[in-house]
Write a protein that holds these residues in place. Structure first.
Motif, PDB file in Angstrom:
ATOM      1  N   ARG A 252       2.628  14.815   0.657  1.00 16.30           N
ATOM      2  CA  ARG A 252       1.650  15.078   1.724  1.00 16.30           C
ATOM      3  C   ARG A 252       0.229  14.722   1.310  1.00 16.30           C
ATOM      4  O   ARG A 252      -0.575  14.318   2.133  1.00 16.30           O
ATOM      5  CB  ARG A 252       1.727  16.533   2.169  1.00 16.30           C
ATOM      6  N   LYS A 253      -0.083  14.848   0.017  1.00 14.60           N
ATOM      7  CA  LYS A 253      -1.419  14.489  -0.469  1.00 14.60           C
ATOM      8  C   LYS A 253      -1.726  13.018  -0.217  1.00 14.60           C
ATOM      9  O   LYS A 253      -2.873  12.622  -0.116  1.00 14.60           O
ATOM     10  CB  LYS A 253      -1.535  14.755  -1.965  1.00 14.60           C
TER      11      LYS A 253
ATOM     12  N   MET B 154       0.942   4.732   0.668  1.00 14.12           N
ATOM     13  CA  MET B 154       1.442   5.573   1.730  1.00 14.12           C
ATOM     14  C   MET B 154       0.822   5.113   3.044  1.00 14.12           C
ATOM     15  O   MET B 154      -0.257   4.561   3.068  1.00 14.12           O
ATOM     16  CB  MET B 154       1.062   7.029   1.476  1.00 14.12           C
ATOM     17  N   PRO B 155       1.487   5.412   4.105  1.00 14.08           N
ATOM     18  CA  PRO B 155       0.979   5.022   5.422  1.00 14.08           C
ATOM     19  C   PRO B 155      -0.187   5.899   5.859  1.00 14.08           C
ATOM     20  O   PRO B 155      -0.409   6.964   5.305  1.00 14.08           O
ATOM     21  CB  PRO B 155       2.187   5.253   6.330  1.00 14.08           C
ATOM     22  N   TRP B 156      -0.917   5.394   6.839  1.00  8.18           N
ATOM     23  CA  TRP B 156      -1.949   6.224   7.443  1.00  8.18           C
ATOM     24  C   TRP B 156      -1.970   6.023   8.945  1.00  8.18           C
ATOM     25  O   TRP B 156      -1.440   5.055   9.466  1.00  8.18           O
ATOM     26  CB  TRP B 156      -3.306   6.003   6.805  1.00  8.18           C
ATOM     27  N   ILE B 157      -2.605   6.995   9.610  1.00  5.00           N
ATOM     28  CA  ILE B 157      -2.659   7.034  11.066  1.00  5.00           C
ATOM     29  C   ILE B 157      -4.116   7.047  11.501  1.00  5.00           C
ATOM     30  O   ILE B 157      -4.900   7.866  11.028  1.00  5.00           O
ATOM     31  CB  ILE B 157      -1.964   8.300  11.612  1.00  5.00           C
ATOM     32  N   ASN B 158      -4.476   6.150  12.410  1.00  2.00           N
ATOM     33  CA  ASN B 158      -5.775   6.157  13.076  1.00  2.00           C
ATOM     34  C   ASN B 158      -5.530   6.541  14.537  1.00  2.00           C
ATOM     35  O   ASN B 158      -4.756   5.878  15.224  1.00  2.00           O
ATOM     36  CB  ASN B 158      -6.429   4.773  13.046  1.00  2.00           C
ATOM     37  N   LEU B 159      -6.182   7.588  14.978  1.00  2.00           N
ATOM     38  CA  LEU B 159      -6.079   8.025  16.371  1.00  2.00           C
ATOM     39  C   LEU B 159      -7.457   7.884  17.005  1.00  2.00           C
ATOM     40  O   LEU B 159      -8.427   8.496  16.541  1.00  2.00           O
ATOM     41  CB  LEU B 159      -5.614   9.482  16.445  1.00  2.00           C
TER      42      LEU B 159
ATOM     43  N   ASP C  69       9.304  15.787   2.226  1.00  2.00           N
ATOM     44  CA  ASP C  69       8.240  16.688   2.646  1.00  2.00           C
ATOM     45  C   ASP C  69       7.878  17.599   1.477  1.00  2.00           C
ATOM     46  O   ASP C  69       8.291  18.753   1.403  1.00  2.00           O
ATOM     47  CB  ASP C  69       8.678  17.492   3.867  1.00  2.00           C
ATOM     48  N   THR C  70       7.093  17.054   0.563  1.00  2.00           N
ATOM     49  CA  THR C  70       6.629  17.802  -0.600  1.00  2.00           C
ATOM     50  C   THR C  70       5.107  17.816  -0.594  1.00  2.00           C
ATOM     51  O   THR C  70       4.466  16.975   0.047  1.00  2.00           O
ATOM     52  CB  THR C  70       7.108  17.147  -1.911  1.00  2.00           C
TER      53      THR C  70
ATOM     54  N   TYR D 251       3.500   6.718  -6.366  1.00  2.00           N
ATOM     55  CA  TYR D 251       4.306   7.537  -5.462  1.00  2.00           C
ATOM     56  C   TYR D 251       5.701   7.730  -6.022  1.00  2.00           C
ATOM     57  O   TYR D 251       6.234   8.827  -6.052  1.00  2.00           O
ATOM     58  CB  TYR D 251       4.378   6.887  -4.076  1.00  2.00           C
ATOM     59  N   GLU D 252       6.317   6.670  -6.507  1.00  2.00           N
ATOM     60  CA  GLU D 252       7.663   6.797  -7.054  1.00  2.00           C
ATOM     61  C   GLU D 252       7.676   7.721  -8.256  1.00  2.00           C
ATOM     62  O   GLU D 252       8.569   8.533  -8.414  1.00  2.00           O
ATOM     63  CB  GLU D 252       8.221   5.418  -7.403  1.00  2.00           C
ATOM     64  N   SER D 253       6.659   7.637  -9.101  1.00  2.00           N
ATOM     65  CA  SER D 253       6.629   8.503 -10.268  1.00  2.00           C
ATOM     66  C   SER D 253       6.366   9.957  -9.877  1.00  2.00           C
ATOM     67  O   SER D 253       6.790  10.863 -10.568  1.00  2.00           O
ATOM     68  CB  SER D 253       5.601   8.015 -11.285  1.00  2.00           C
ATOM     69  N   ALA D 254       5.679  10.182  -8.759  1.00  2.00           N
ATOM     70  CA  ALA D 254       5.437  11.552  -8.313  1.00  2.00           C
ATOM     71  C   ALA D 254       6.748  12.266  -8.031  1.00  2.00           C
ATOM     72  O   ALA D 254       6.881  13.458  -8.266  1.00  2.00           O
ATOM     73  CB  ALA D 254       4.551  11.551  -7.065  1.00  2.00           C
ATOM     74  N   LEU D 255       7.742  11.536  -7.542  1.00  2.00           N
ATOM     75  CA  LEU D 255       9.040  12.158  -7.284  1.00  2.00           C
ATOM     76  C   LEU D 255       9.672  12.640  -8.584  1.00  2.00           C
ATOM     77  O   LEU D 255      10.273  13.709  -8.631  1.00  2.00           O
ATOM     78  CB  LEU D 255       9.981  11.173  -6.574  1.00  2.00           C
TER      79      LEU D 255
END
Length: 152
Positions: free
Chosen positions: A42-43, A1-6, A37-38, A137-141
Motif C-alpha cells: 500500500r505504501k 507501482m501503478p498510480w491513479i489521477n482523478l 493487500d499488505t 517491490y518484489e523484494s518487499a514481498l
C-alpha cells in the motif's frame, strides 16, 4: 507501482468523499492487478485528485453543464492487464464514482465518467532515479515473509 489521477470539478465531491473514492479506487486497482493487500504494498500505491474550477469542466466546447464529468487515469507497467481485466476495472471505477454521487448506473450518468489506462514500458518508468524500481517491490514481498512453497 501503478498510480491513479482523478480529475474532478471543484465541489463535485466533498473532501471526505474524495478520500473515500480514492481509497476504493486504490482497493479496486490492487484487486485487479493482484497486488497483495499488505502495508508495504500500500505504501507504493499512489494517487492524486486534481480539482478544476467549476467553469473549467467543458463538454462540447462549453462550460456550465449541470452534472460534472470525471476523468480517471491509471498509469501502470505495460503488459500487466489483459483486455478483459481492463474492461472489468473500467466498469468498477465507473460504479465507484456513481456510488459516490448517489446516481443509478444508467448510461446517461455513466457516460460522464471517463477512464483511461496508460501503460508504460519498463524503461519509461522510474522511481527514486531508477528504472529498475520493480525489484524493490518484489523484494518487499520477501521481507514480509511471503514465500512460494509447494503445496503438500
Amino acid at each position: 507501482m501503478p498510480w491513479i489521477n482523478l480529475t474532478i470539478r471543484r465541489g463535485a465531491l466533498t473532501k471526505e468523499m474524495q478520500h473515500a473514492v480514492m481509497a476504493k479506487l486504490t482497493d479496486t486497482l490492487m484487486f485487479w492487478e493482484k497486488i497483495p493487500d499488505t502495508a508495504e504494498a500500500r505504501k507504493k500505491m499512489k494517487g492524486w485528485v486534481y480539482e478544476v474550477a467549476e467553469d473549467a469542466d467543458y463538454s462540447g466546447g462549453s462550460a456550465g453543464h449541470e452534472d460534472p464529468f470525471y476523468f480517471i487515469e491509471v498509469r501502470l507497467p505495460a503488459g500487466r492487464f489483459d483486455v478483459l481485466t481492463k474492461r472489468h476495472m473500467i466498469l468498477d471505477f465507473t460504479k465507484i464514482i456513481l456510488l459516490a454521487e448517489g446516481k443509478a448506473p444508467v448510461p446517461e450518468s455513466a457516460s460522464r465518467i471517463w477512464v483511461t489506462i496508460v501503460e508504460l514500458k519498463e524503461e519509461d518508468w522510474g522511481i527514486g532515479g531508477h528504472v529498475d524500481w520493480l525489484r524493490d517491490y518484489e523484494s518487499a514481498l520477501n521481507v514480509l515473509g511471503t514465500e512460494l512453497k509447494p503445496r503438500s
